[in-house]
Design a protein around this motif. Structure first.
Motif, PDB file in Angstrom:
ATOM      1  N   UNK A  64       0.858  -1.371  -0.013  1.00 43.41           N
ATOM      2  CA  UNK A  64       0.078   0.100  -0.008  1.00 43.41           C
ATOM      3  C   UNK A  64       0.919   1.310   0.073  1.00 43.41           C
ATOM      4  N   UNK A  65       1.899   1.261   0.609  1.00 44.16           N
ATOM      5  CA  UNK A  65       2.981   2.364   0.907  1.00 44.16           C
ATOM      6  C   UNK A  65       3.457   2.625  -0.692  1.00 44.16           C
ATOM      7  N   UNK A  66       3.841   1.518  -1.245  1.00 44.23           N
ATOM      8  CA  UNK A  66       4.499   1.686  -2.562  1.00 44.23           C
ATOM      9  C   UNK A  66       3.387   2.142  -3.662  1.00 44.23           C
ATOM     10  N   UNK A  67       2.249   1.968  -3.466  1.00 38.63           N
ATOM     11  CA  UNK A  67       1.040   2.681  -4.107  1.00 38.63           C
ATOM     12  C   UNK A  67       1.000   4.190  -4.095  1.00 38.63           C
ATOM     13  N   UNK A  68       1.227   4.436  -3.053  1.00 37.45           N
ATOM     14  CA  UNK A  68       1.048   5.906  -2.371  1.00 37.45           C
ATOM     15  C   UNK A  68       2.464   6.482  -2.774  1.00 37.45           C
ATOM     16  N   UNK A  69       3.488   5.833  -3.494  1.00 36.22           N
ATOM     17  CA  UNK A  69       4.628   6.795  -3.867  1.00 36.22           C
ATOM     18  C   UNK A  69       5.573   6.589  -2.667  1.00 36.22           C
ATOM     19  N   UNK A  70       5.562   5.954  -1.730  1.00 32.07           N
ATOM     20  CA  UNK A  70       6.506   5.978  -0.818  1.00 32.07           C
ATOM     21  C   UNK A  70       7.380   4.624  -1.003  1.00 32.07           C
ATOM     22  N   UNK A  71       8.733   4.540  -0.380  1.00 31.74           N
ATOM     23  CA  UNK A  71       9.442   3.434  -0.460  1.00 31.74           C
ATOM     24  C   UNK A  71       9.755   3.155   1.201  1.00 31.74           C
ATOM     25  N   UNK A  72       9.635   1.713   1.500  1.00 36.09           N
ATOM     26  CA  UNK A  72       9.832   1.219   2.911  1.00 36.09           C
ATOM     27  C   UNK A  72      11.299   1.184   3.167  1.00 36.09           C
ATOM     28  N   UNK A  73      11.787   1.705   4.082  1.00 35.30           N
ATOM     29  CA  UNK A  73      13.284   1.776   4.462  1.00 35.30           C
ATOM     30  C   UNK A  73      13.439   1.180   5.791  1.00 35.30           C
ATOM     31  N   UNK A  74      14.850   1.039   6.021  1.00 33.60           N
ATOM     32  CA  UNK A  74      15.444   0.786   7.526  1.00 33.60           C
ATOM     33  C   UNK A  74      16.777   1.463   7.515  1.00 33.60           C
ATOM     34  N   UNK A  75      17.200   1.309   8.844  1.00 35.51           N
ATOM     35  CA  UNK A  75      18.623   1.936   9.124  1.00 35.51           C
ATOM     36  C   UNK A  75      19.194   0.966   9.900  1.00 35.51           C
ATOM     37  N   UNK A 134      23.775   0.903  16.607  1.00 32.83           N
ATOM     38  CA  UNK A 134      22.344   1.663  16.220  1.00 32.83           C
ATOM     39  C   UNK A 134      21.317   0.740  15.877  1.00 32.83           C
ATOM     40  N   UNK A 135      20.248   0.826  16.873  1.00 31.42           N
ATOM     41  CA  UNK A 135      19.409  -0.306  16.734  1.00 31.42           C
ATOM     42  C   UNK A 135      18.640  -0.139  15.451  1.00 31.42           C
ATOM     43  N   UNK A 136      18.209  -1.102  14.734  1.00 32.62           N
ATOM     44  CA  UNK A 136      17.461  -1.365  13.531  1.00 32.62           C
ATOM     45  C   UNK A 136      16.036  -0.872  13.561  1.00 32.62           C
ATOM     46  N   UNK A 137      15.730   0.166  12.600  1.00 31.05           N
ATOM     47  CA  UNK A 137      14.411   1.078  12.850  1.00 31.05           C
ATOM     48  C   UNK A 137      13.741   0.916  11.412  1.00 31.05           C
ATOM     49  N   UNK A 138      12.414   1.136  11.355  1.00 34.98           N
ATOM     50  CA  UNK A 138      12.135   1.045  10.139  1.00 34.98           C
ATOM     51  C   UNK A 138      11.293   2.294   9.715  1.00 34.98           C
ATOM     52  N   UNK A 139      11.281   2.836   8.447  1.00 33.38           N
ATOM     53  CA  UNK A 139      11.086   4.120   8.135  1.00 33.38           C
ATOM     54  C   UNK A 139      10.494   4.095   6.651  1.00 33.38           C
ATOM     55  N   UNK A 140       9.976   5.140   6.185  1.00 35.15           N
ATOM     56  CA  UNK A 140       9.487   5.402   4.955  1.00 35.15           C
ATOM     57  C   UNK A 140       9.615   6.650   4.231  1.00 35.15           C
ATOM     58  N   UNK A 141       9.937   6.787   2.839  1.00 34.52           N
ATOM     59  CA  UNK A 141      10.438   8.127   2.209  1.00 34.52           C
ATOM     60  C   UNK A 141       9.910   8.107   1.120  1.00 34.52           C
ATOM     61  N   UNK A 142       9.802   9.386   0.214  1.00 35.52           N
ATOM     62  CA  UNK A 142       9.351   9.508  -0.875  1.00 35.52           C
ATOM     63  C   UNK A 142      10.029   8.808  -1.853  1.00 35.52           C
ATOM     64  N   UNK A 143       9.184   8.015  -2.786  1.00 32.15           N
ATOM     65  CA  UNK A 143      10.152   7.196  -4.030  1.00 32.15           C
ATOM     66  C   UNK A 143      10.839   8.080  -4.844  1.00 32.15           C
ATOM     67  N   UNK A 144       9.938   9.133  -5.382  1.00 31.31           N
ATOM     68  CA  UNK A 144      10.579   9.903  -6.515  1.00 31.31           C
ATOM     69  C   UNK A 144      11.973  10.428  -5.921  1.00 31.31           C
ATOM     70  N   UNK A 145      11.706  11.085  -4.722  1.00 31.42           N
ATOM     71  CA  UNK A 145      13.034  11.880  -4.195  1.00 31.42           C
ATOM     72  C   UNK A 145      14.103  10.911  -3.774  1.00 31.42           C
ATOM     73  N   UNK A 146      13.858   9.822  -3.395  1.00 30.43           N
ATOM     74  CA  UNK A 146      15.079   8.751  -3.298  1.00 30.43           C
ATOM     75  C   UNK A 146      15.649   8.337  -4.701  1.00 30.43           C
TER      76      UNK A 146
END
Length: 214
Positions: free
Chosen positions: A20-31, A36-48
């Protein structure tokens, strides 16, 4: 050096629901990273995609996180096999005061007469070089000046590179990084010349057909 920035927002959606995130133009991400503890994020697909085309995996990126800005490299990108769009990104958080090792892409620069005339073909035996440096000093790519190759016997080696005193190349110094080999056209021209010098006819194209008289 140009700075690149990406804004990451917290992500609560995981598993199959990330479609659903990808359909909204977002990319799932993690660090991730040392300490550094592993955490999950999202960011704009086009910008990335725009930033990644410029930086690849060897340029430092400032990640704007909820807890502050952290410096990172792109560690891995998962690509959709059909659309070629990014479907997940892993970022590696780094300490700017601690050296890291990385494989930096080799890029050929300059013009070479042999290549321009079609007589030679550029060969780059290694796509990357293994180096060590502080994150901020890590080069985005390593340029190899092919104009220095004057003939087919000249070989540029790792030891011929000058990356300054802030970057240590870990690839062995005797490894070749650029050569120019004879093109097929040049080889055929030499073969014709050798045959002519030896007095042998050089036939090209269709064989001649002779008619026997009755």
């Amino acid at each position: 050096m140009e700075k690149y920035t990406l804004k990451l927002e917290p992500r609560s959606i995981t598993g199959k629901q990330v479609k659903r995130l990808r359909r909204e133009g977002l990319v799932p991400a993690s660090i991730c990273g040392k300490g550094v503890p592993t955490e999950t994020f999202q960011l704009d697909a086009k910008t990335f995609s725009q930033v990644y085309q410029k930086v690849g995996r060897s340029a430092l990126i400032d990640l704007e996180l909820p807890g502050g800005t952290r410096s990172a490299f792109v560690r891995q990108v998962q690509i959709h096999p059909v659309t070629r769009a990014p479907i997940h990104v892993d970022f590696r958080i780094v300490d700017l005061n601690v050296e890291i090792t990385a494989d930096v892409p080799i890029v050929a620069v300059g013009e070479n007469v042999l290549v321009e005339r079609g007589e030679g073909v550029l060969q780059l035996p290694h796509a990357t070089l293994h180096v060590r440096a502080l994150p901020a000093d890590l080069p985005q790519n390593i340029e190899v000046d092919i104009s220095k190759i004057e003939d087919f016997d000249t070989v540029l080696h790792v030891r011929d590179l000058d990356l300054g005193d802030k970057v240590t190349v870990l690839t062995p110094p005797d490894e070749p990084i650029a050569t120019i080999t004879r093109s097929r056209m040049e080889i055929e021209a030499e073969e014709v010349a050798e045959e002519a010098a030896a007095g042998e006819p050089a036939l090209h194209g269709e064989d001649e057909v002779t008619e026997e008289s009755e």
